[in-house]
Enzyme design. Structure first.
Site, short mmCIF file in Angstrom:
data_model
loop_
_atom_site.label_atom_id
_atom_site.label_comp_id
_atom_site.label_asym_id
_atom_site.label_seq_id
_atom_site.Cartn_x
_atom_site.Cartn_y
_atom_site.Cartn_z
N ASP A 81 0.74 -1.23 0.22
CA ASP A 81 -0.08 0.01 0.10
C ASP A 81 1.00 1.36 -0.06
OD1 ASP A 81 -2.51 1.37 0.26
OD2 ASP A 81 -2.20 1.30 2.49
N HIS A 82 0.60 2.01 -0.67
CA HIS A 82 1.37 3.58 -1.05
C HIS A 82 3.05 3.28 -0.97
CE1 HIS A 82 -2.06 6.08 -0.49
NE2 HIS A 82 -2.56 5.15 0.23
N ALA A 212 -11.40 4.74 2.15
CA ALA A 212 -13.04 4.34 2.13
C ALA A 212 -13.52 3.78 3.32
CB ALA A 212 -12.92 3.41 0.98
N ASN A 253 -10.38 0.32 -0.15
CA ASN A 253 -9.25 0.35 0.74
C ASN A 253 -9.68 0.61 2.28
OD1 ASN A 253 -7.66 0.02 -1.20
ND2 ASN A 253 -5.92 1.58 -0.68
N ASP A 255 -8.56 0.64 6.57
CA ASP A 255 -7.89 0.68 7.59
C ASP A 255 -8.46 1.28 8.94
OD1 ASP A 255 -5.62 0.35 9.07
OD2 ASP A 255 -4.26 1.67 8.04
O1 LIG Z 1 -6.69 4.08 1.78
C1 LIG Z 1 -6.45 3.50 3.02
C2 LIG Z 1 -5.12 2.73 2.82
O2 LIG Z 1 -4.30 3.10 1.93
C3 LIG Z 1 -7.23 3.47 4.16
O3 LIG Z 1 -8.29 4.47 4.22
P1 LIG Z 1 -9.00 4.59 5.52
O4 LIG Z 1 -8.16 5.61 6.39
O5 LIG Z 1 -10.34 5.28 5.27
O6 LIG Z 1 -9.42 3.43 6.16
O1 LIG Z 2 -3.11 4.65 3.83
C1 LIG Z 2 -2.44 4.53 4.92
C2 LIG Z 2 -2.89 3.26 5.53
O2 LIG Z 2 -4.04 3.64 6.52
C3 LIG Z 2 -1.58 2.76 6.50
O3 LIG Z 2 -1.35 3.81 7.39
P1 LIG Z 2 0.10 3.50 7.94
O4 LIG Z 2 1.15 4.30 6.89
O5 LIG Z 2 0.10 4.31 9.14
O6 LIG Z 2 0.50 2.18 8.31
ZN LIG Z 3 -4.74 4.88 0.93
ZN LIG Z 4 -1.61 8.63 -2.15
#
Ligand SMILES: O=C(CO)COP(=O)(O)O
Ligand SMILES: O=C[C@H](O)COP(=O)(O)O
Ligand SMILES: [Zn+2]
Ligand SMILES: [Zn+2]
Length: 308
Positions: A81-82, A212, A253, A255
């Site tokens: 992710d990212h 989301a 997504n 989290d």
């Molecule tokens: O986009 C996300 C992780 O990449 C998570 O989004 P939320 O913070 O809305 O759960």
């Molecule tokens: O988009 C980010 C996710 O919510 C992950 O967050 P984090 O970088 O704190 O692990």
């Molecule tokens: Zn994200």
């Molecule tokens: Zn981004």
């Protein structure tokens, strides 16, 4: 069964439902999510941020996810992710992930394209799919007027050009969502016209929605009832996510909702059982809370039950 790509999942889902992509950091979170997906017979993406990878270490997360596949028999996609640079994407491709995100959204258009293209070339040569991002999520809560939206939200023509020139497999867009528990100041709003325009310009191409989480009020209330201080939290309404899932958004997504479910449960356990100090006494119910929340998402928000 080995870890799988998301390509087939998205092909099946396009236009009808979305696959949940859940952020994982530790064993209990992974177990709660995969047990939910197993009971719902749902396709599943587990995703790891750079921070999670640093916290738990690549090898531990990898082995836990492999254990989850072996334990459940589910086809699971493991996604970065990212990813913020080529190096982390390369490390995850080399280290067994089946999907990576290169997030070049903070760079000017041409730089984002060049970086994304480089990752795509490396990943595709090794059978790994790539998610790109165009448009800015951060701070979009304030983007109420048209010019602010045009500056931060994804431009449909640019999205089409980005997909064509980079060869990415999916694209994260900005239409009004944002990360975290404080997504909207007033009435929640997503730019569905923009989503429709983007989808029309890249027909059949999987679109990704970050930020989301719905920020379930029951978990915020529970956190606050047991000493938390989470004020004015607001997420994306379920109806909006359901709608997005019929408009070409294939990956949603989540989290923040996992964090809230886990923290609410742990706060409650600790408050109600001040004499206990075995971590299993509060991690077991926390894992169960995650499982129930994820089941609800799969069934009622993503529409991904029985889609294997
Ligand atoms: O986009 C996300 C992780 O990449 C998570 O989004 P939320 O913070 O809305 O759960
Ligand atoms: O988009 C980010 C996710 O919510 C992950 O967050 P984090 O970088 O704190 O692990
Ligand atoms: Zn994200
Ligand atoms: Zn981004």
């Amino acid at each position: 069964m080995p870890l799988v790509s998301s390509a087939e999942m998205f092909k099946k889902a396009y236009g009808n439902y979305a696959v949940g992509a859940f952020n994982v950091n530790n064993m209990e979170i992974i177990q709660g999510i995969v047990d939910a997906a197993k009971e719902e017979q749902a396709p599943l993406i587990l995703q790891v941020s750079a921070g999670a990878r640093k916290y738990a270490k690549h090898i531990y997360l990898m082995k836990l996810v492999e254990a989850a596949v072996e334990d459940t028999g589910l086809p699971i996609c493991l996604h970065l992710d990212h990813g913020e640079d080529f190096e982390i994407c390369k490390a995850c491709v080399d280290g067994g992930f089946t999907s990576v995100m290169i997030d070049g959204s903070k760079y000017p258009f041409e730089e984002n394209i060049a970086l994304t293209k480089r990752v795509v070339e490396y990943a595709h040569a090794r059978g790994v799919v790539v998610e790109g991002e165009l448009g800015r999520l951060a701070g979009v809560e304030d983007a109420v007027n048209v010019s602010a939206k045009d500056a931060t939200y994804t431009d449909p023509d640019q999205a089409a050009e980005f997909v064509r020139r980079t060869g990415v497999d999916s694209l994260a867009i900005a239409i009004g969502t944002s990360h975290g528990a404080y997504k909207f100041k007033g009435e929640p709003q997503l730019d569905f016209d923009r989503l429709a325009k983007i989808a029309a310009l890249i027909p059949g191409f999987p679109i990704v929605l970050h930020g989301a989480s719905t920020v379930l009020p029951e978990f915020v209330a529970k956190c606050n009832a047991y000493g938390g201080q989470i004020k004015d939290a607001q997420g994306v309404p379920e109806e909006m996510l359901k709608k997005a899932g019929t408009m070409g958004v294939c990956k949603i997504n989540i989290d923040t909702d996992l964090r809230l479910a886990m923290t609410a449960s742990i706060r409650e356990s600790l408050a109600q059982n001040p004499d206990k100090f075995d971590p299993r006494d509060y991690l077991r119910p926390a894992r169960e809370a995650i499982k129930n929340m994820v089941k609800h998402k799969i069934k009622n928000v993503l529409g991904a039950s029985n889609r294997l």
